[in-house]
Design a protein around this motif. Structure first.
Motif, PDB file in Angstrom:
ATOM      1  N   UNK A 228       1.139  -1.008   0.029  1.00 32.61           N
ATOM      2  CA  UNK A 228      -0.020   0.413   0.593  1.00 32.61           C
ATOM      3  C   UNK A 228       0.829   1.038  -0.084  1.00 32.61           C
ATOM      4  N   UNK A 229       0.545   2.267  -0.297  1.00 38.13           N
ATOM      5  CA  UNK A 229       1.265   3.933  -0.033  1.00 38.13           C
ATOM      6  C   UNK A 229       1.381   3.813   1.128  1.00 38.13           C
TER       7      UNK A 229
ATOM      8  N   UNK B 188       2.288   4.966   5.095  1.00 39.62           N
ATOM      9  CA  UNK B 188       1.414   5.305   5.675  1.00 39.62           C
ATOM     10  C   UNK B 188       1.706   5.402   7.250  1.00 39.62           C
ATOM     11  N   UNK B 189       2.193   6.164   8.177  1.00 44.11           N
ATOM     12  CA  UNK B 189       2.950   6.357   9.005  1.00 44.11           C
ATOM     13  C   UNK B 189       2.791   5.904  10.515  1.00 44.11           C
ATOM     14  N   UNK B 190       1.782   5.953  10.496  1.00 39.89           N
ATOM     15  CA  UNK B 190       0.571   5.410  11.223  1.00 39.89           C
ATOM     16  C   UNK B 190       0.026   4.246  10.965  1.00 39.89           C
ATOM     17  N   UNK B 191       0.334   3.507   9.858  1.00 40.27           N
ATOM     18  CA  UNK B 191       0.515   2.230   9.420  1.00 40.27           C
ATOM     19  C   UNK B 191       1.624   1.400   9.340  1.00 40.27           C
TER      20      UNK B 191
END
Lengths: 1274, 359
Positions: B148-149, B151-154
């Motif tokens: 996925x692109x 994502x710093x939170x995931x």
């Protein structure tokens, strides 16, 4: 180690190196070809190529059909026949007109005029050039002139001024020439047009007819060209320039993907493969402008088989079954779709939904051919030969349907009118695909776009055929279809603004009913009490169910869900000072978010029931009420065989309950909790019982009658049952509700109230429910004294009747439930130890004397030993009420305004999957997806504690178990998945114009108070009414169908009536109860009715209200009335006479009042109410045909004829009055017909009634003033 | 089979595997003349292949292997195994020849000249074509492992670097990022650059030999096989969710919890041994660490020069000896720190957040 070639110069022989080079170069070429081929056959390219082929094929069929429609139309298709005839005529006329124009004189004239036009055009051109030149020179001179003045060069300035003047006059002249030429050109053109006008009109009409064919044809050509003519463009390497096979995508500017620190617009490329997704031709039915696959298929078959054969075949039941809505698509995509097959053996009859069945049996086809041949007058031999010949011609054989076997990926989206379609509310370019379906819109690979299989079989098939696998790295994989509807909530948190379907708002005409008797309802109740048909053929019932359950089961008591499905009038702030207004909530009755709590208030629970009952109830609510909405906090219920009464269609329980075996310690813990909670509740309960009135002795049988009739109780409650004439009790059942709605009734089941409540409380509750629970939906029932026939003597007082009801309800007890042991009797040292541990776990943290302060463990232990058991229980119980979240649904003293115990769910659907705690359950036990988790949580809320080591019981999961059925869990899960944080810009949010918003709000209020239980609303039949009518009660005396209510009554009256209902029809069986609606709620309902009637712009009155003209006629009218000539001087005179002649007062005055018929008086609503209540145009419609406005009314139709809108009406069924020939002004109209007179009479009578009517005797009392305690709002 | 699986799981616990690998490695040097004999080597190879096939049927191993980004490490293991055998085999043969007084096999080629064309350029061209074919085939057959692109939170769990960085990522577990990311890799490069200057021993130039360069080969191969390749292998196959150690056949259970309460040397000494609280001033607090490091890098070389390295010191002279010994000690610091972490939960020898540098 290469051997050194000592004999030669080189280490390796060059020849061998060249061979190597040759071989490796060949491999390189091969690899590159492989790469290009791999790119050329990428799945999406093949899918798109296939689509173009298929689509072009279908367009070809379509063009052929359209073409044929004009060349050889279906004789049964009147429109096509007419079009063809017209075209033929037009062509002939065009030929004639052309010939006429070609006559000698006219031709010369035309030629002259054409030459004239050309000449004048030239003149205009010359003038234009001249003007342009002059303008340039003028501008230049002007500048020079200004400069000369500035330089004070007067001589030069003067010279220039002269030049400017000359130029100006030049320009004027040029302008004049131009205008002259234009006028001359216009005249010539007009003359030319006049000559050709006839021809032009003919041609235009011809073109319009031809356009239909042309359009389809050019569409087909364009689509075909895209693939066929441009194959070169799609060749490898050439396809970098401008291929026709290409990635299609939409970029959604208003809907963004949330990446926490950034957002990016959604990009969907799904339509690269799903290329037909928005093409209505690829849907089953097409739309207004395009024929769908069903039409294409039948048209194609008709064309190929010939009219005669088709005429016989089209009645075939297999054809009907195959092409039925919803069946055609699965069949055509099944890969089994064939035209005909040998009939199956008799013993192996396959059901019709077997997909491998053909469209026809071979025998059917042969029979049809033979019959068609017979009609041509052939002998049997010839028949057979001809039939078989056609048969062979038709049948490229069974593969005739090849063009229609459309791959599932190519079909259009269902419900194009609502979704994806260009004109729909959710067009592809604005909403895309992944907004609702999730998945990765930017990927073209089948597996990596994260498609979600709908079943295990599909999963296996995909894994096999498409290398499908779970995409672990995709945060939002596609949602299985069962949950997709929940995504509506993303934008429509308030609910779905489906407009009411106009047809449903129309009263079904009486004559359509399967009974001759006017006013009687059909014998079988209408099984379809559903709005599934609204808006096309579809209604998102999953999400509606989900929203309803979230609201009704009180999810928002424990979980904050911001903005979801809030009832109008809420959220609101409660105030302590209710000022006697029963419609305002008390503080504890609302959640912290201002939403009414769903369960009954417990602040005075001791007045209502006993601790013994409460403990039993708490241990397993289902055992007392199998259908209760109260969830089970303690798991005994799951071991109880009959806790789930709700059955599936096959009569078996819908769900298999999960059996949980608690340990003895668990059971002891439950005992302690239940006892403690109940002790605390009853200790806190504030008693008002001393103020309750004494209950008179009641009559059980009379109470039963009341329950099932005037009391309205049966509309919302399952009661104990009715007594037959023989005194036998017929028990009531839930089926009464389930069989009609599939839903539970609005109110609780009342079959064993004797086990639960005491008489005094019930009596007080019936007197005013809101004294006990300020947000209850139970209405105040306006019981009144039952009067004798004289209207004065009281037969049975209102109090007495309430007492009857109390007596009736309390007779019934649930002995098995009453026999459940009091857990306190099982009290053991283990219980005591657990109580101590509970106590220490909370009280050990806070000082019981001053909860703001903490205390040490020692002090707590000392306190524990110092207080009696009773006090320990109460203190623990109070903490447990807080811990278990009882206050989320119930008003509990001391817990007002507390924050809910559950997790906030406002963005639950966006929650990262890794934040769902699956415990130690692996994916075989629970599917590791968001929906898997939520479904499991709803099914078995404490499942995720399985196998976990949680010694401290406060660490364990707390959610109780609700009695959801499987489809309800799915619906609630779907809604949860729709609660997302995705940034959606206003451009993409629903633009709710006022009406849908009002309808939405009104529906919510109507749902909250169960209006639909009695009244037919938006075509959904009132449940109680249906039940009563099925038993032979006359519709005229039952709660009215509220269709067109906004047209019928005036908004101000309706508002007041909803706030404080009063009696209308004297003989009605039931009385509208008073729901204690708040102003907001009543407003919402009024707006709702007005919106349904399309009347919100004319809110409070009729725009053209006008009394009758009382100016005397210039010439008085004399007519024969009842055998005697009477003279009338004004319209009002006539109206009054007519009004009296119809003897309206006979029924519309209360019995016994002056002017009323002594026998029939009081049958209909009194006239005194009409003026402030009714809309004029509605009364007119009513007079035209009463049955059209009020189903089953006793109102007589006085006039035959047509309605105001010109619709022919059925002949009046029961005209018993011949209307006198009073023209009422219609005579002033030229050539007035009887219909005109009738209309004039109706208008006059209506106006007389509404603006001039005075009761023959003023009413002695105002019409049924609202009763009940306290001041009414407004 | 379960017993065998369990045995493998125990053996592939990195704390065991590390020592087992070292022992096997040293044995492979010591007994090179035995195992490099083709029948024995083939036997070992066959066993390893069989084990590889067996392992690849196991769910967790198959899952790791099937990730396209892990293909290179498998190729490396196979290819290096073959090359190690080949080199050792030739070295052993040469040693035997040298022992017999014959010249090494490569001596015959010594005076031989080859032409740039076709012997060099043409073969290079062919090699380029072959490499291109392989790359094209690789790119067609294996999909790019895209996710996925970002994502710093995931972040994914485990978050793994590309295979070639997994050795570094493993070092990051044991050292301060400054050391693991900058200091040690820089030193490795400096060390590689320094080799020609410190190692002036002409033996083994142009031919394979083990006996004549035993120490040099051992040190180099130890660094490459154990401190680089083994760490990359551990990072790829044995590090699972939460960056925990998982035996080769253990499922990567996201719920697995390992106790990792790491402590600094200062805490061990002050709190655990001396029973007082740590001094607040950094120098006093970390004095034991400074002493230890000072001893290791400053005193230990002197001791070595005076004892076991006496001969080497004489040969190289003070400066080159200093460089060699310090490089060697830095190299040894890695396994020492790993072992201290595994068995003493030692976090840092010097915990010095005041200047953002820990040792």
């Amino acid at each position: 180690m290469p051997q050194i070639n000592r004999d030669k110069e080189t280490l390796y022989p060059p020849g061998r190196l060249s061979l190597w080079f040759l071989a490796t170069s060949a491999a390189l070429v091969g690899a590159i070809v492989w790469m290009l081929a791999g790119d050329f056959v990428r799945p999406w390219k093949s899918v798109q190529r296939d689509f173009f082929d298929r689509h072009a094929g279908l367009l070809e069929v379509k063009r052929e059909l359209a073409d044929r429609e004009l060349r050889a139309p279906d004789p049964k298709d009147a429109v096509a026949v007419r079009a063809q005839a017209e075209l033929r005529d037009l062509r002939a006329q065009i030929a004639l007109a052309e010939r006429a124009l070609a006559e000698k004189g006219k031709r010369e004239e035309i030629e002259r005029l054409e030459a004239e036009v050309v000449e004048q055009k030239t003149r205009v051109g010359i003038a234009d050039t001249r003007i342009k030149a002059v303008k340039g020179a003028y501008a230049e001179r002007r500048y020079a002139y200004e400069m000369a003045l500035k330089a004070k060069d007067e001589a030069k300035a003067r010279k220039l001024a002269d030049e400017i003047d000359a130029l100006a006059s030049d320009q004027t002249e040029g302008d004049g020439q131009r205008v002259d030429a234009l006028v001359a050109q216009g005249r010539a053109s007009a003359a030319l047009d006049a000559l050709r006008a006839e021809l032009r009109g003919l041609e235009a009409r011809r073109d319009a007819i031809l356009a239909r064919v042309e359009k389809v044809g050019s569409q087909a050509d364009a689509e075909r060209a895209k693939v066929e003519r441009n194959q070169w463009r799609n060749l490898p390497m050439a396809d970098i320039i401008n291929p026709s096979i290409r990635i299609e995508k939409v970029v959604l500017a208003d809907i963004h993907d949330d990446m926490v620190f950034a957002t990016s617009p959604k990009v969907d490329m799904c339509m690269t493969c799903h290329a037909g997704i928005d093409k209505s031709m690829l849907s089953e039915d097409g739309d207004a402008s395009t024929v769908g696959v069903r039409g294409l298929l039948t048209g194609f078959l008709r064309m190929r088989l010939g009219e005669k054969v088709w005429g016989r075949l089209e009645k075939s039941p297999t054809l009907a079954a195959r092409t039925a809505p919803g069946r055609l698509r699965p069949w055509l995509t099944s890969g089994h779709a064939v035209l005909f097959a040998e009939p199956p053996p008799k013993d192996k009859q396959t059901p019709t939904d077997d997909r491998s069945q053909p469209l026809f049996t071979k025998q059917e086809l042969v029979d049809a051919f033979e019959a068609a041949a017979a009609r041509d007058g052939l002998t049997p031999e010839q028949q057979k030969e001809a039939g078989l010949r056609t048969f062979r011609e038709v049948a490229g054989g069974k593969d005739l349907l090849a063009a229609f076997r459309i791959d599932p990926v190519h079909w259009a989206h269902p419900h194009l009118g609502l979704m994806v379609g260009t004109d729909s509310k959710h067009p592809m370019g604005k909403v895309g695909c992944t907004v609702c379906h999730h998945g990765v819109g930017r990927r073209l690979d089948f597996a990596r776009a994260a498609h979600a299989p709908g079943s295990e079989e599909q999963r296996a098939a995909w894994t096999r055929d498409h290398e499908w696998e779970v995409q672990h790295y995709v945060d939002f994989p596609m949602i299985p279809l069962a949950y997709v509807q929940g995504q509506c909530v993303k934008c429509h948190k308030e609910g779905l603004p489906f407009p009411a379907k106009p047809e449903l708002l129309v009263q079904p005409a009486v004559k359509e009913k399967p009974t001759d008797e006017v006013g009687k309802r059909p014998t079988a109740p209408n099984p379809k009490r559903t709005t599934a048909e609204v808006d096309g053929a579809w209604h998102p019932e999953v999400v509606e169910t989900g929203l309803e359950r979230v609201r009704e089961y009180g999810c928002q008591g424990c979980h904050v869900i911001k903005g979801l499905s809030v009832t109008p009038g809420f959220p609101r702030t409660a105030s302590e000072a209710r000022g006697g207004d029963w419609s305002s909530p008390t503080p504890g009755s609302l959640t912290s978010e201002g939403i009414p709590k769903m369960g009954p208030s417990l602040t005075h629970v001791a007045d209502k029931t006993t601790p013994d009952w409460a403990v039993r109830w708490l241990s397993s609510p289902n055992r007392f009420r199998p259908d209760t909405r109260m969830p089970s906090f303690y798991l005994q219920a799951q071991r109880d065989d009959h806790f789930r009464l709700v059955l599936g269609p096959d009569g078996k329980p819908v769900d298999v309950p999960v059996v949980v075996d608690p340990t003895p310690r668990d059971e002891a813990q439950m005992d302690v909790e239940q006892v403690a909670i109940v002790r605390a509740l009853f200790k806190k309960s504030k008693s008002r019982a001393k103020d309750y009135p004494e209950v008179p002795a009641g009559d059980v049988k009379k109470g039963a009658e009341l329950f099932y009739a005037q009391g309205n109780c049966f509309a919302c409650h399952v009661g104990p049952g009715r007594y037959g004439p023989d005194g036998q009790l017929t028990p009531d059942s839930l089926d009464r509700f389930l069989s009609v709605t599939g839903e539970l009734p609005a109110g609780p089941r009342l079959t064993a109230m004797g086990s639960k409540v005491n008489a005094k409380w019930l009596y007080a509750w019936l007197l005013e429910p809101r004294h006990y629970n300020s947000v209850t939906r139970m209405p105040y029932n306006r019981f009144k004294d039952q009067l004798a026939i004289d209207g004065k003597t009281v037969v049975r007082s209102a109090d007495q009747r309430r007492a009857d009801l109390v007596a009736y309800l309390l007779v019934f007890k649930d002995e098995a439930f009453d026999a459940i042991d009091d857990p306190f009797k099982r009290w053991s040292p283990l219980h005591q130890e657990l109580l101590g541990s509970f106590w220490m776990e909370w009280l050990g943290k806070r000082d019981p004397k001053d909860p703001a302060k903490g205390i040490t463990v020692e002090a707590a232990r000392a306190h524990l030993t110092g207080v009696p058991l009773e006090q320990q229980l109460e203190e623990v119980g109070d903490r447990l009420i807080g811990f278990r979240g009882c206050f989320g649904c119930h008003d509990v003293a001391g817990h007002e305004g507390r924050q809910p115990v559950g997790k906030e769910l406002t963005y639950e659907g966006s929650q990262d999957l890794h934040k769902f705690d699956f415990g130690i359950l692996d994916h075989h036990e629970v599917e590791h997806t968001r929906w898997g988790w939520i479904e499991a949580k709803l099914r078995e809320p404490r499942l995720f504690d399985k196998g976990r080591f949680k010694p401290s019981w406060t660490d364990k999961l707390r959610m109780p178990k609700f009695n959801f059925r499987a489809h309800e869990r799915t619906a609630v899960t779907a809604v949860m998945l729709g609660l997302v944080s995705e940034p959606i810009k206003p451009g993409a949010l629903p633009d709710l114009s006022k009406d849908p918003q009002a309808i939405l709000a009104g529906r919510a209020v109507a749902a909250r108070y169960g209006c639909n239980s009695c009244h037919t609303l938006e075509g959904k039949e009132g449940l109680a009414t249906g039940w009563q009518a099925a038993q032979g009660l006359e519709l005229a005396f039952l709660p009215p169908n509220l269709y067109g209510q906004g047209n019928r009554t005036r908004a101000d009256w309706l508002f007041k009536f909803l706030k404080a209902p009063h009696d209308l029809r004297p003989q009605a069986v039931q009385r509208m109860p008073q729901f204690r609606l708040s102003d907001e709620e009543a407003h919402a309902l009024v707006d709702y009715f007005l919106a349904l009637a399309g009347r919100r712009d004319r809110l409070w009155s009729d725009a053209d209200d006008a009394p009758l003209d009382d100016t005397p006629y210039a010439q008085p009218v004399t007519v024969d009335v009842k055998g005697a000539p009477v003279t009338f001087h004004s319209l009002r005179d006539e109206a009054k006479a007519l009004f009296e002649a119809f003897n309206c007062a006979k029924c519309h005055l209360a019995k016994g009042t002056f002017g009323a018929d002594p026998e029939e008086g009081g049958v209909a609503p009194p006239f005194t109410l009409s003026g402030p209540r009714l809309h004029r145009d509605w009364v007119e419609e009513l007079l035209i045909n009463p049955q059209n406005q009020i189903n089953g009314t006793k109102m007589v139709q006085f006039w035959p004829g047509k309605s105001k809108r010109g619709k022919p009406l059925p002949p009046p069924d029961s005209i018993n009055v011949t209307y006198p020939q009073l023209p009422c002004g219609a005579r002033f109209k030229e050539g007035a017909t009887n219909d005109d007179v009738a209309v004039a009479q109706m208008k006059a009578v209506t106006r007389y009634l509404l603006y001039h009517y005075e009761s023959p005797k003023p009413p002695t009392a105002p019409p049924s003033p609202p009763e009940g305690g306290g001041a009414q709002g407004k | 089979m379960a017993m065998f699986d369990n045995l493998i799981n125990v053996l592939t616990d990195p704390r065991v595997l590390f020592f087992v690998s070292i022992v096997l490695f040293l044995a492979s040097i010591q007994f090179a003349s035995v195992w490099t004999r083709p029948p024995i080597a083939m036997g070992i190879g066959a066993l390893l292949v069989l084990f590889g096939i067996y392992a690849s049927f196991h769910y967790q191993v198959a899952d790791t292997l099937s990730k396209p980004d892990n293909i290179p490490i498998v190729i490396i293991i196979a290819v290096l195994g073959y090359l190690y055998w080949l080199a050792m085999r030739q070295a052993v043969q040469n040693d035997e020849r040298l022992a017999r007084g014959e010249p090494p096999r490569e001596a015959a080629e010594k005076n031989r000249k080859v032409l740039v064309w076709p012997d060099l350029v043409y073969t290079e061209l062919i090699a380029m074509v072959v490499a291109t074919v392989i790359l094209v085939a690789w790119s067609v057959l294996l999909r790019a492992p895209l996710e996925e692109p970002a994502n710093a939170a995931r972040t994914p769990n485990p978050s793994k670097a590309p295979w070639y960085f997994l050795g570094l990522q493993e070092i990051l577990v044991y050292f301060d990022p400054w050391w693991a990311g900058v200091g040690l890799p820089g030193t490795i490069m400096m060390g590689l650059i320094a080799i020609p200057y410190v190692d002036r021993n002409p033996k083994g130039n142009g031919y394979f030999t083990l006996r004549e360069r035993k120490a040099a080969i051992t040190v180099f191969c130890f660094g490459f096989f154990i401190l680089w390749l083994l760490l990359a292998f551990i990072g790829t196959f044995l590090r699972g969710p939460g960056w925990n150690f998982f035996g080769l056949f253990k499922d990567w259970d996201v719920n697995y919890v390992a106790e990792l309460n790491n402590v600094n040397l200062s805490e061990i000494v002050w709190v655990k041994l001396l029973g007082t609280r740590e001094p607040s001033f950094w120098l006093t607090r970390e004095i034991w660490g400074f002493l230890a490091v000072g001893f290791y890098m400053g005193v230990l070389p002197v001791i070595i020069a005076a004892t076991v390295g006496k001969k080497l010191f004489r040969e190289l002279g003070a400066i080159r000896f200093g460089v060699v010994v310090n490089l060697g000690l830095l190299m040894a610091a890695l396994p020492i720190k790993m072992i201290l972490r595994w068995f003493l939960n030692l976090k840092y020898v010097i915990y010095w957040p005041e200047i953002l540098l820990n040792v």
